[in-house]
Scaffold this active site. Structure first.
Site, PDB file in Angstrom:
ATOM      1  N   ASP A 131      17.718   6.529 -27.525  1.00 59.27           N
ATOM      2  CA  ASP A 131      17.552   7.975 -27.699  1.00 59.27           C
ATOM      3  C   ASP A 131      18.365   8.771 -26.678  1.00 59.27           C
ATOM      4  O   ASP A 131      18.113   9.958 -26.480  1.00 59.27           O
ATOM      5  CB  ASP A 131      16.076   8.354 -27.562  1.00 59.27           C
ATOM      6  N   ASP A 190      10.165  -2.166 -22.171  1.00 59.99           N
ATOM      7  CA  ASP A 190      10.806  -0.934 -21.723  1.00 59.99           C
ATOM      8  C   ASP A 190      12.139  -1.256 -21.064  1.00 59.99           C
ATOM      9  O   ASP A 190      12.432  -2.421 -20.748  1.00 59.99           O
ATOM     10  CB  ASP A 190       9.898  -0.186 -20.738  1.00 59.99           C
ATOM     11  N   ASP A 192      13.426  -1.117 -18.201  1.00 60.94           N
ATOM     12  CA  ASP A 192      13.554  -1.752 -16.886  1.00 60.94           C
ATOM     13  C   ASP A 192      12.839  -3.101 -16.827  1.00 60.94           C
ATOM     14  O   ASP A 192      12.704  -3.675 -15.742  1.00 60.94           O
ATOM     15  CB  ASP A 192      13.004  -0.824 -15.797  1.00 60.94           C
ATOM     16  N   ASP A 284       0.876   3.938 -26.669  1.00 65.83           N
ATOM     17  CA  ASP A 284       0.487   2.533 -26.566  1.00 65.83           C
ATOM     18  C   ASP A 284      -1.034   2.372 -26.580  1.00 65.83           C
ATOM     19  O   ASP A 284      -1.589   1.537 -27.286  1.00 65.83           O
ATOM     20  CB  ASP A 284       1.090   1.898 -25.306  1.00 65.83           C
TER      21      ASP A 284
END
Length: 527
Positions: A131, A190, A192, A284
């Protein structure tokens, strides 16, 4: 005019101070004292609730460890064996999603780790959901995906023309692609996060052999916990969450909040729960609660750790904590009636989700930490008619603090700093909690948590000394005001009080002043 007939000259400061004293004396007995007594009573009730919750969790985790109740023993788990006749088709098809947004420093690490997962090459699809709004960063990520594709990795680089729904919107859009229909499970990481190559071999068997399991969650391992004092404090808070809260939820109720990453979902469970929704900033947790209400069970594998990075700048951490506090409170508001009316889960599980998971941990814990220890108790110094019992002022907070510290024994010597820092952050968490409950202001604000990756390793030491002296970003007025309030209360207690709170009040006021001038965490060089 004769000087003797001149009107008297008043001292404005003395006049104002006299007026304040008069108002204080008039309002003290009929208004302030009763109100403060009510607040003390309410805070003691909340403290007791938190104390009972922590003791209960401590007892349960003690027996879990004593009985060695591992998920491999609780559920059927068998290593995926090779089928010579069926070949790779014997293995389920796995989709790996990596949602991204302008991550310049960490995207190579996460894409590389995902592409390095050990699983039959024709039974895995890596999906990078980008995104990003920065054209340069988008091009870099696209090139990285092409580089791995040239090595034979089945990797898809997907973008969309808007950021509607933020992460939830990206994940939802990613599930719409035609190639996803052939997948049985979806692993989410994610930008990282860096899973070990054996991640799928250790998680997928739970889903294959136990059709009632909808989610397998791994633990986070923080690669930069020693970067600064602030990251050490975060590690202490999050280690309790992973060591105790997630473990207890998994072992006793087969429910816990999905952490949004480092987990594998059964796609049929995800779809039955209604898929991803962007109605809160904790998509989530929203998905986990809805899936649980459909009867799906969750498994937490505590010894499976996935490398990740903690936010190391104070600004990034404040934004993250706002989202993590506002979102659950808002979700509680939206789902409490639905949970109560649900017919598929037991009353005991409903009670656990509503009372323990949401009310005590996501609301009471934040509110009592700030309101009681930073507002109400200091106020009792100024109003000696109102007393706080020793069990509420000393014994309960000390016990709760010690129970919270069990997750990170290596940081026991930092316990005092952790308490002071948590009280400062409780200010933001409390404010965010009320925003979520009331659906006010910044309820749907989503700011991606900035991660620095290897950005500061190129110039060790220098980044911590070169500060951005930008008053608008560095000075936080609310923290300074609370710090001033605590300092005044400390001075009054030292001079006139009998409670001897002044040592705590001075330390806590100092912590608020440090946060107020932004001297917390890692500082990014200005050039």
């Amino acid at each position: 005019m004769d000087r003797l007939s001149s009107p008297p000259i008043f001292s404005v400061p003395e006049d104002i101070s006299g007026l304040i004293r008069l108002v204080w004396q008039q309002a003290r007995q009929p208004l302030i004292v009763p109100l403060l007594k009510v607040l003390v009573a309410a805070c003691l009730v909340m403290s007791t609730m938190l104390f009972v919750e922590r003791v209960y969790m401590g007892i349960v985790i003690f027996f879990i460890k004593l009985l060695r109740r591992r998920p491999e023993k609780q559920y059927k788990w068998e290593a995926m064996g090779e089928d010579i006749e069926a070949g790779s088709s014997a293995y389920p098809m796995v989709l790996v999603q990596i949602p991204m947004y302008n991550e310049k420093e960490v995207y190579q690490l996460s894409i590389g780790a995902a592409c390095g997962l050990s699983w039959p090459a024709d039974r895995i699809i890596i999906q990078v959901l980008d995104d990003s709004t920065d054209p340069t960063i988008k091009e870099l990520k696209k090139l990285e995906c092409q580089r791995w594709a040239s090595k034979g990795i089945n990797i898809k680089y997907e973008i969309r023309d808007n950021r509607k729904g933020y992460k939830a919107g990206a994940l939802k859009e990613g599930m719409k692609h035609s190639y996803v229909k052939q997948c049985d499970y979806v692993a989410i990481f994610d930008a990282d996060f860096q899973p070990e190559p054996d991640f799928l071999w250790r998680t997928i068997p739970f889903l294959v052999h136990n059709p009632e399991i909808g989610l397998v969650q791994a633990r986070w391992k923080f690669v930069n916990s020693d970067e600064c004092l602030m990251t050490r404090m975060q590690e202490m808070s999050l280690d309790y969450h992973f060591t105790v809260e997630q473990e207890v939820g998994s072992a006793t109720y087969a429910f816990f909040g999905f952490n949004g990453t480092a987990g594998v979902w059964r796609i049929s469970a995800l779809n039955e729960a209604g898929g991803w929704k962007d109605r809160t900033t904790v998509e989530d947790m929203d998905l986990a609660v809805r899936a649980s209400l459909k009867g799906w069970k969750f498994v937490y594998v505590s010894d499976l750790k996935v490398k990740s990075e903690l936010p190391s700048t104070f600004k990034a951490y404040r934004y993250q904590q706002h989202r993590w506090s506002c979102g659950p409170a808002n979700l509680f508001r939206k789902m409490v009636v639905e949970i109560i009316q649900n017919k598929k889960v037991s009353m005991w599980k409903k009670f656990y989700v509503i009372y323990s998971f949401f009310f005590v941990r996501k609301i009471v814990a934040h509110v009592v930490t700030f309101v009681f220890y930073c507002i109400v108790m200091p106020a009792t110094v100024l109003v000696p008619e109102v007393e706080v019992s020793k069990w509420g002022a000393v014994y309960i907070p000390c016990t709760v603090t010690l129970l919270n510290s069990v997750g990170t024994p290596r940081s026991l010597h930092l316990l005092v700093f952790w308490v002071l820092f948590e009280n400062v952050m409780a200010l933001h968490r409390t404010k965010a909690t009320f925003i979520g409950l009331l659906e006010a202001g910044r309820v749907n604000e989503w700011v991606v948590t900035q991660k620095l990756g290897d950005a500061l390793k190129t110039k060790p030491g220098k980044a911590h000394r070169r500060l951005r002296i930008w008053i608008g970003q560095r000075v936080h007025v609310v923290e300074l005001c609370v710090g001033a309030y605590l300092f005044v209360c400390g001075c009054y207690d030292l001079a006139h009080g009998k409670n001897r709170y002044f040592l705590y009040l001075f330390l806590q006021s100092f912590a608020f002043f440090v946060a107020g001038i932004g001297y917390v965490g890692t500082f990014i060089p200005s050039s």
